[in-house]
Write an enzyme that holds these catalytic residues in place. Structure first.
Site, short mmCIF file in Angstrom:
data_model
loop_
_atom_site.label_atom_id
_atom_site.label_comp_id
_atom_site.label_asym_id
_atom_site.label_seq_id
_atom_site.Cartn_x
_atom_site.Cartn_y
_atom_site.Cartn_z
N GLU A 79 0.84 -1.22 0.13
CA GLU A 79 -0.13 0.06 0.08
C GLU A 79 0.88 1.39 0.07
O GLU A 79 0.67 1.95 1.02
CB GLU A 79 -0.94 -0.05 1.13
CG GLU A 79 -2.09 -0.92 1.15
CD GLU A 79 -3.19 -1.02 2.26
OE1 GLU A 79 -2.75 -0.21 3.16
OE2 GLU A 79 -4.13 -1.56 1.93
N GLU A 135 -6.51 -7.63 -0.48
CA GLU A 135 -6.89 -7.67 0.79
C GLU A 135 -8.29 -6.88 1.13
O GLU A 135 -8.67 -6.12 0.30
CB GLU A 135 -6.05 -6.67 1.67
CG GLU A 135 -4.72 -6.87 2.03
CD GLU A 135 -4.10 -5.68 2.80
OE1 GLU A 135 -4.52 -4.91 3.51
OE2 GLU A 135 -2.80 -5.64 2.70
C1 GAL Z 1 -4.03 -2.43 5.08
C2 GAL Z 1 -2.77 -2.79 5.26
C3 GAL Z 1 -2.75 -3.99 6.20
C4 GAL Z 1 -3.36 -3.95 7.41
C5 GAL Z 1 -4.89 -3.52 6.81
C6 GAL Z 1 -6.03 -3.52 8.08
O1 GAL Z 1 -4.01 -1.15 5.10
O2 GAL Z 1 -2.20 -3.29 3.88
O3 GAL Z 1 -1.45 -4.45 6.39
O4 GAL Z 1 -3.03 -2.82 7.86
O5 GAL Z 1 -4.79 -2.68 6.23
O6 GAL Z 1 -6.98 -3.10 7.83
#
Ligand code: GAL
Length: 675
Positions: free
Chosen positions: A158, A316
């Site tokens: 990110e 994710e």
């Molecule tokens: C994203 C990140 C992850 C984790 C996640 C939590 O921004 O890539 O590492 O922190 O959010 O929601």
């Protein structure tokens, strides 16, 4: 983007779609790893992302690398048939790097240095960070490039989530360098920035600063260029790692997880997307938004736009609550599956989560996971296992593409420029109209592609252009060409106002679109915070109005009441073989919906089949057409198509139903396709 590379390699390691998540084994003793892998098998996990935040574990002190634990876990995963999306581990430097090089810490616009203790504590322009990151990436590539479980590289994490903007001396010099490259001469910069205003004229680049805290509004073009620069600097960090990976492991596809979602606007992903082998995205819902699933669809469609319609990957999302919003509410039963399937419907080649096992320590210990603190005797775990099976059943849709008749023009430059300070109203927000018009399409079950300004619009029947405040001549001409040849365009207020340098297009508003729209706006009328205005077609509007003169267009709706009584609020203009609509105010949602209905019908786009809580998307390919029916409503809905439902693995007829909250993915019977 080299889609072929991705397909070639990923399909070696994965048949069907990806299912899994970020796996952080370094947070757990090896005894837990056996259980992890057994449970991953139970949940039909096919791929995990490993090592994202493990720099401090892999390189515990300068130059000393400990790959032992990672070797072990990669071998275990491979033996279990689970592919690995391997991080270069460079997202967050270890404390020793910051200790030896405190100058890599970012500085905010008001001059504060940000300290270590969280993550991403590095300046995007820091040569020290870049060199250390590239060195680690090269070591990872040499060590694991031939590992049979390696499916792809996950560079950084990110980019720009927390450290997009730095104002340290190194960034200042880098900004000057970037400007010199962009403009070639200080004279060209002075012209572009309009520095005759407020005595801002520069003699050379050395006099320029990043837009630091200043007594009042900083030059808007300086702010805009700084946003562009900041995105480009991070892109350089990505490229540096990518290039070394490509050199050492040319056959392994490379991604970095984007953040295409409502909370994130730091990077110009139109510039980033062509640089990755496969677009991947992270997406989180706004727990306060009762219609968050519509924003999810918007972001998924935008991600597909970045992938130029090719398959992409949801890297994710969450099984339940996150930990970083004010009130982190869990997902309702069935919601996780609907979210995952919605991403897949819109082109994702799988559904991945943050994270596999909920952490015991650290900031994210209350973040949901595939395996929650409650363990396997939990709703989340049962739903994860069920979803794993469902995703496995969807293997036939792999590599199919999404069908859409409608497009929306979307742009990060326009987003940044729209939300600059010293504008007519702070209530004009870039995503507002984009989301409102997208929602109206969504409720009509219309799938929308997202297109970069200036890209060809050929083949679409309807194009929405929301708040394209910054519109280049090229972008405006493409919309004009599209309408002229028979298309319908809807352009919303505060569009076509400035060029790429944030200079007002000559002549009256809406400058770049004035002739296409057949109107001339004499003056903007931003409304007070609590003010609404009536429309003669019924419904209300707020935030914005204009004094619009008709110059060929006709008024479809007019304002009612002082001071705009009788002035056009919505116009339509025949231009060539098509029609261009202008919406000069912020219509309420039912009025936007009614306008969308009218425009869709006039454009010959069929809308009637499903209810407004039902999401319907079609993916198709050589294996046929697959209709996704995702029921977000409280009532069962007719499935509306005959074929084979991959969710239940049974034949279905149109009158069969999808339960409230349920999903169906119907491989359409050839005769029942609605072509
Ligand atoms: C994203 C990140 C992850 C984790 C996640 C939590 O921004 O890539 O590492 O922190 O959010 O929601």
């Amino acid at each position: 983007m080299e889609d072929e590379r991705y397909m070639m390699r990923i399909t070696d390691r994965l048949t069907g779609l990806a299912f899994g998540g970020d796996y952080n084994p370094e947070q757990w003793p090896p005894e837990v790893w056996d259980e992890d892998i057994a449970l991953m098998i139970e949940a039909a996990v096919t791929m995990v992302t490993v090592g994202v935040f493990s720099w401090a574990m892999l390189e515990p002190s300068p130059g000393y690398v400990d790959f032992g634990w990672l070797d072990d876990i990669l071998d275990r995963l491979h033996r279990a048939g689970i592919a690995v999306d391997l991080a270069t581990a460079t997202a967050s430097p270890p404390p020793w790097l910051v200790r030896t090089h405190p100058e890599i810490l970012p500085i905010t616009r008001d001059g504060l240095r940000l300290y270590p203790g969280s993550r991403q504590t590095w300046c995007p322009s820091s040569p020290v960070y870049r060199e250390a990151a590239v060195t680690l990436a090269a070591r990872m590539a040499k060590r694991y490039g031939n590992h049979p479980g390696l499916a792809m590289w996950h560079v950084g994490n990110e980019y720009g989530c927390h450290n997009a903007h730095c104002h340290c001396p190194v960034s200042t010099v880098a900004f000057r360098r970037w400007l010199a490259k962009r403009y070639g001469s200080i004279g060209a910069l002075n012209d572009a920035w309009g520095t005759t205003f407020w005595s801002q004229r520069y003699r050379d680049f050395e006099e320029i600063h990043t837009p630091r805290l200043s007594p009042t509004f900083v030059n808007p073009t300086q702010q805009l260029d700084y946003a562009r620069f900041s995105s480009d600097e991070l892109l350089e960090c990505f490229r540096a790692e990518r290039d070394v990976l490509r050199e050492i492991t040319p056959e392994i596809p490379i991604t970095t997880n984007f953040m295409v979602m409502q909370f994130s606007r730091n990077l110009d992903y139109w510039r980033w997307a062509p640089e990755v082998d496969m677009v991947s995205n992270d997406h989180y819902l706004d727990a306060a938004d009762p219609e968050a699933h519509v924003e999810l669809s918007f972001s998924a469609d935008l991600t597909r736009g970045l992938a130029e319609g090719n398959p992409w990957l949801l890297m994710e999302h969450s099984t339940g609550a996150v930990n970083w919003q004010p009130r982190n509410t869990p997902k309702m039963p069935g919601q996780m599956a609907r979210n995952s399937i919605a991403h897949i419907a819109r082109g994702s080649e799988g559904a991945m989560f943050f994270q596999w096992r909920a952490s015991r320590a650290g900031t994210e210990k209350f973040h949901s996971a595939m395996l929650p603190h409650a363990g396997t005797d939990s709703r989340i775990w049962r739903e994860v296992v069920e979803l794993g099976k469902l995703v496995a059943n969807l293997a036939p849709i792999a590599r199919t593409t999404v069908e859409a008749d409608v497009a929306m023009v979307f742009d990060w430059n326009a987003w940044w420029a729209t939300e600059l300070d010293s504008h007519p109203s702070t209530d004009v927000r870039y995503l507002d109209r984009a989301h409102a018009w997208y929602r109206a399409l969504w409720q009509h079950n219309i799938t929308c592609d997202m297109v970069k300004p200036g890209e060809s619009l050929e083949g679409y029947r309807l194009v929405i252009v929301p708040t394209l405040y910054l519109a280049s001549e090229a972008a405006a001409s493409e919309v004009g060409r599209f309408v002229k040849s028979g298309g319908t365009a809807v352009i919303t207020y505060f569009s076509g106002i400035v060029d790429e340098s944030d200079h007002v297009h000559p002549g009256a508003y809406p400058g770049a679109f004035r002739h296409l729209l057949g109107i001339r706006t004499e003056e903007f009328v931003p409304l007070r915070a609590d003010q609404t205005i009536d429309l003669d077609i019924g419904g209300k509007a707020d935030v914005w109005a204009e004094y619009v003169h008709l110059e060929g267009a006709e008024a479809v709706a007019r304002f009612v009441g002082t001071p705009l009584d009788g002035w056009p609020a919505v116009t339509s203009h025949r231009f060539g073989d098509g029609t261009a609509w202008y919406v000069a105010t912020r219509t309420d949602s039912s009025t936007t919906m009614a306008l969308a209905h009218r425009i869709l019908t006039a454009s010959g786009i069929d809308t009637a089949e499903y209810g407004s809580d039902v999401e319907v998307v079609t993916r198709s390919g050589s294996g046929g057409r697959f209709r996704f029916i995702i029921n977000h409503g409280a009532e069962d809905t007719a499935i509306g198509v005959a074929g084979h439902d991959l969710v239940t693995d049974r034949a279905v007829r149109p009158a069969d139903t999808v339960a409230a909250g349920g999903v169906a993915v119907v491989h359409e019977a050839p005769d029942d396709g609605d072509d």
